[in-house]
Design a protein around this motif. Structure first.
Motif, mmCIF file in Angstrom:
data_model
loop_
_atom_site.group_PDB
_atom_site.id
_atom_site.type_symbol
_atom_site.label_atom_id
_atom_site.label_comp_id
_atom_site.label_asym_id
_atom_site.label_seq_id
_atom_site.Cartn_x
_atom_site.Cartn_y
_atom_site.Cartn_z
ATOM 1 N N MET A 1 0.780 -1.061 -0.019
ATOM 2 C CA MET A 1 -0.007 0.083 -0.002
ATOM 3 C C MET A 1 0.831 1.326 0.024
ATOM 4 O O MET A 1 1.767 1.273 0.970
ATOM 5 C CB MET A 1 -1.061 0.064 1.246
ATOM 6 C CG MET A 1 -1.995 -1.038 1.272
ATOM 7 S SD MET A 1 -3.220 -0.832 2.286
ATOM 8 C CE MET A 1 -4.115 0.416 1.637
ATOM 9 N N LYS A 2 0.695 2.053 -0.929
ATOM 10 C CA LYS A 2 1.415 3.481 -0.998
ATOM 11 C C LYS A 2 0.395 4.482 -0.070
ATOM 12 O O LYS A 2 -0.740 4.270 0.211
ATOM 13 C CB LYS A 2 1.436 3.773 -2.442
ATOM 14 C CG LYS A 2 2.238 2.822 -3.209
ATOM 15 C CD LYS A 2 2.463 3.460 -4.649
ATOM 16 C CE LYS A 2 3.279 2.528 -5.592
ATOM 17 N NZ LYS A 2 3.169 2.998 -6.942
ATOM 18 N N ILE A 3 1.097 5.420 0.125
ATOM 19 C CA ILE A 3 0.805 6.540 1.093
ATOM 20 C C ILE A 3 -0.578 7.167 0.227
ATOM 21 O O ILE A 3 -1.658 7.368 1.125
ATOM 22 C CB ILE A 3 1.721 7.586 1.230
ATOM 23 C CG1 ILE A 3 2.675 7.192 2.277
ATOM 24 C CG2 ILE A 3 0.956 8.829 1.858
ATOM 25 C CD1 ILE A 3 3.779 8.019 2.623
ATOM 26 N N GLU B 1 -6.562 8.093 0.321
ATOM 27 C CA GLU B 1 -7.811 7.825 -0.377
ATOM 28 C C GLU B 1 -8.842 7.159 0.638
ATOM 29 O O GLU B 1 -10.084 7.369 0.627
ATOM 30 C CB GLU B 1 -7.706 7.189 -1.662
ATOM 31 C CG GLU B 1 -8.835 6.959 -2.465
ATOM 32 C CD GLU B 1 -8.805 6.514 -3.983
ATOM 33 O OE1 GLU B 1 -9.684 6.036 -4.454
ATOM 34 O OE2 GLU B 1 -7.627 6.304 -4.165
ATOM 35 N N ILE B 2 -8.300 5.800 1.106
ATOM 36 C CA ILE B 2 -9.113 5.175 1.919
ATOM 37 C C ILE B 2 -9.627 5.888 3.066
ATOM 38 O O ILE B 2 -10.607 5.812 3.491
ATOM 39 C CB ILE B 2 -8.449 3.917 2.376
ATOM 40 C CG1 ILE B 2 -8.222 2.800 0.944
ATOM 41 C CG2 ILE B 2 -9.127 2.816 3.320
ATOM 42 C CD1 ILE B 2 -7.454 1.705 1.103
ATOM 43 N N LEU B 3 -8.759 6.488 3.651
ATOM 44 C CA LEU B 3 -8.824 7.282 4.989
ATOM 45 C C LEU B 3 -9.946 8.208 4.826
ATOM 46 O O LEU B 3 -10.932 8.558 5.651
ATOM 47 C CB LEU B 3 -7.805 7.610 5.645
ATOM 48 C CG LEU B 3 -6.941 6.639 6.241
ATOM 49 C CD1 LEU B 3 -5.462 7.274 6.478
ATOM 50 C CD2 LEU B 3 -7.429 6.013 7.575
ATOM 51 N N SER B 4 -9.840 8.945 3.602
ATOM 52 C CA SER B 4 -10.832 10.145 3.556
ATOM 53 C C SER B 4 -12.126 9.684 3.179
ATOM 54 O O SER B 4 -13.044 10.445 3.139
ATOM 55 C CB SER B 4 -10.182 11.006 2.113
ATOM 56 O OG SER B 4 -9.898 10.345 1.108
ATOM 57 N N GLY B 5 -12.341 8.451 2.493
ATOM 58 C CA GLY B 5 -13.477 8.104 2.233
ATOM 59 C C GLY B 5 -14.282 6.768 2.802
ATOM 60 O O GLY B 5 -15.348 6.619 2.706
ATOM 61 N N ASN B 6 -13.605 6.539 4.178
ATOM 62 C CA ASN B 6 -14.429 5.545 4.724
ATOM 63 C C ASN B 6 -14.154 6.028 6.391
ATOM 64 O O ASN B 6 -13.146 6.731 6.790
ATOM 65 C CB ASN B 6 -13.403 4.200 4.567
ATOM 66 C CG ASN B 6 -13.893 3.567 3.296
ATOM 67 O OD1 ASN B 6 -15.025 3.021 2.949
ATOM 68 N ND2 ASN B 6 -13.008 4.242 2.236
ATOM 69 N N VAL B 7 -15.151 5.396 7.152
ATOM 70 C CA VAL B 7 -15.170 5.493 8.688
ATOM 71 C C VAL B 7 -14.294 4.439 9.228
ATOM 72 O O VAL B 7 -14.463 3.168 8.476
ATOM 73 C CB VAL B 7 -16.612 5.030 9.219
ATOM 74 C CG1 VAL B 7 -16.431 5.291 10.567
ATOM 75 C CG2 VAL B 7 -17.540 6.302 8.761
ATOM 76 N N THR B 8 -13.238 4.801 9.887
ATOM 77 C CA THR B 8 -12.116 3.532 10.209
ATOM 78 C C THR B 8 -12.241 3.522 11.754
ATOM 79 O O THR B 8 -11.200 4.260 12.331
ATOM 80 C CB THR B 8 -11.023 3.906 9.658
ATOM 81 O OG1 THR B 8 -10.495 5.412 10.020
ATOM 82 C CG2 THR B 8 -11.147 3.857 8.097
ATOM 83 N N PRO B 9 -13.061 2.864 12.527
ATOM 84 C CA PRO B 9 -12.984 2.979 13.837
ATOM 85 C C PRO B 9 -11.737 2.480 14.432
ATOM 86 O O PRO B 9 -11.219 2.875 15.597
ATOM 87 C CB PRO B 9 -14.257 1.967 14.258
ATOM 88 C CG PRO B 9 -15.078 1.895 13.087
ATOM 89 C CD PRO B 9 -14.163 2.210 11.925
ATOM 90 N N ILE B 10 -10.942 1.514 13.777
ATOM 91 C CA ILE B 10 -9.994 0.794 14.285
ATOM 92 C C ILE B 10 -8.884 1.011 12.992
ATOM 93 O O ILE B 10 -9.209 0.583 11.730
ATOM 94 C CB ILE B 10 -10.006 -0.531 14.607
ATOM 95 C CG1 ILE B 10 -11.111 -0.717 15.791
ATOM 96 C CG2 ILE B 10 -8.790 -1.374 15.035
ATOM 97 C CD1 ILE B 10 -11.385 -2.282 16.154
#
Length: 267
Positions: free
Chosen positions: A180-182, A187-196
């Motif tokens: 995984m690249k930065i 993109e994943i962090l900005s587009g998803n809820v990430t509780p963990i």
């Protein structure tokens, strides 16, 4: 005749034990004995190392899970490893800003006779308000409630599998370098809820430096502390991991713990 016999006996006693050997054979014998001593010494060293590891493992097995995860014990573990390492690199002023207190750690209070819980069970035990946190959190992207810091991407992936049952809203973010690249992580962090979020120290530093990960909702930092890899090394026994973690703690985690009430867990 008697005098001659005595003189001969004295002369023989004065010689080395191997006086009867040829010089060439004597040299070979000395080389053989030297190799034997060297092998014996190496074997002894290996034995000592093995016994040391064994003693450490036996000691940890003798201590109950509840003792290892008491707030007092966690504080001692982190303090005894982190502070001596930092003292080599930080000034007195910088060291004074790092304060590790018992109150900064999550206390594990379950009955020691109970089975050792997996990470998912452990988090549910120490955070009974987990479901309430999730319900308030589901509208925020890219700002984890809990970050779990591991020594490697492989270990992070193993632990990630255990957490699917408690991460009922959003995804478990992968904040490590493997495959995984930065830019992908952004993109994943900005587009998803990430509780963990599962992270390695080095990649987490880079993401924080670029403001890709938000710590606004962070409640707890879990350190994968007691797990050992195939070489019997813990999180902090790997020099490069300890170095990255120390930098991460000084640059970001210390302020989060002292000023924002973020809790620490050594799991």
């Amino acid at each position: 005749h008697v005098v001659c016999f005595v003189r001969m006996a004295v002369s023989a006693d004065a010689l080395d034990d191997d006086w009867w050997m040829d010089p060439e054979d004597k040299d070979k014998e000395e080389e053989r004995m030297e190799r034997k001593r060297s092998c014996d010494d190496n074997g002894l060293k290996r034995s000592k190392r093995k016994n040391t590891i064994t003693r450490v493992l036996l000691k940890s097995e003798e201590e109950s899970f509840s003792v290892l995860h008491s707030a007092t014990r966690q504080k001692e573990e982190l303090q005894n490893i982190l502070l001596p390492h930092l003292e080599k690199e930080k000034t007195v002023v910088e060291m004074n800003e790092i304060k590790i207190r018992v109150k900064h750690f999550v206390e594990y209070t379950e009955d020691p006779r109970n089975d050792i819980p997996g990470l998912d069970q452990y988090l549910k035990i120490v955070f009974p308000k987990w479901d309430r946190w999730i319900s308030k959190y589901i509208h925020t992207n890219g700002s984890p409630l809990i970050i779990i810091i591991c020594s490697s991407a492989k270990r992070a992936l193993e632990l990630r599998k255990e957490l699917s049952c408690i991460c009922t809203h959003g995804i478990v973010a992968k904040l490590f370098a493997k495959h995984m690249k930065i830019a992908e992580q952004k993109e994943i962090l900005s587009g998803n809820v990430t509780p963990i979020a599962m992270a390695t120290p080095d990649r987490l530093i880079k993401l924080l430096n670029e403001d890709i990960v938000s710590m606004v909702n962070l409640k707890c930092i879990v350190l994968d502390w007691y797990w050992r890899n195939q070489k019997m090394k813990r999180f902090v026994d790997i020099p490069e991991v300890l170095k990255s973690f120390s930098e991460l703690y000084c640059s970001y985690l210390n302020d989060l713990v002292l000023k924002h009430g973020v809790k620490l867990i050594l799991y």
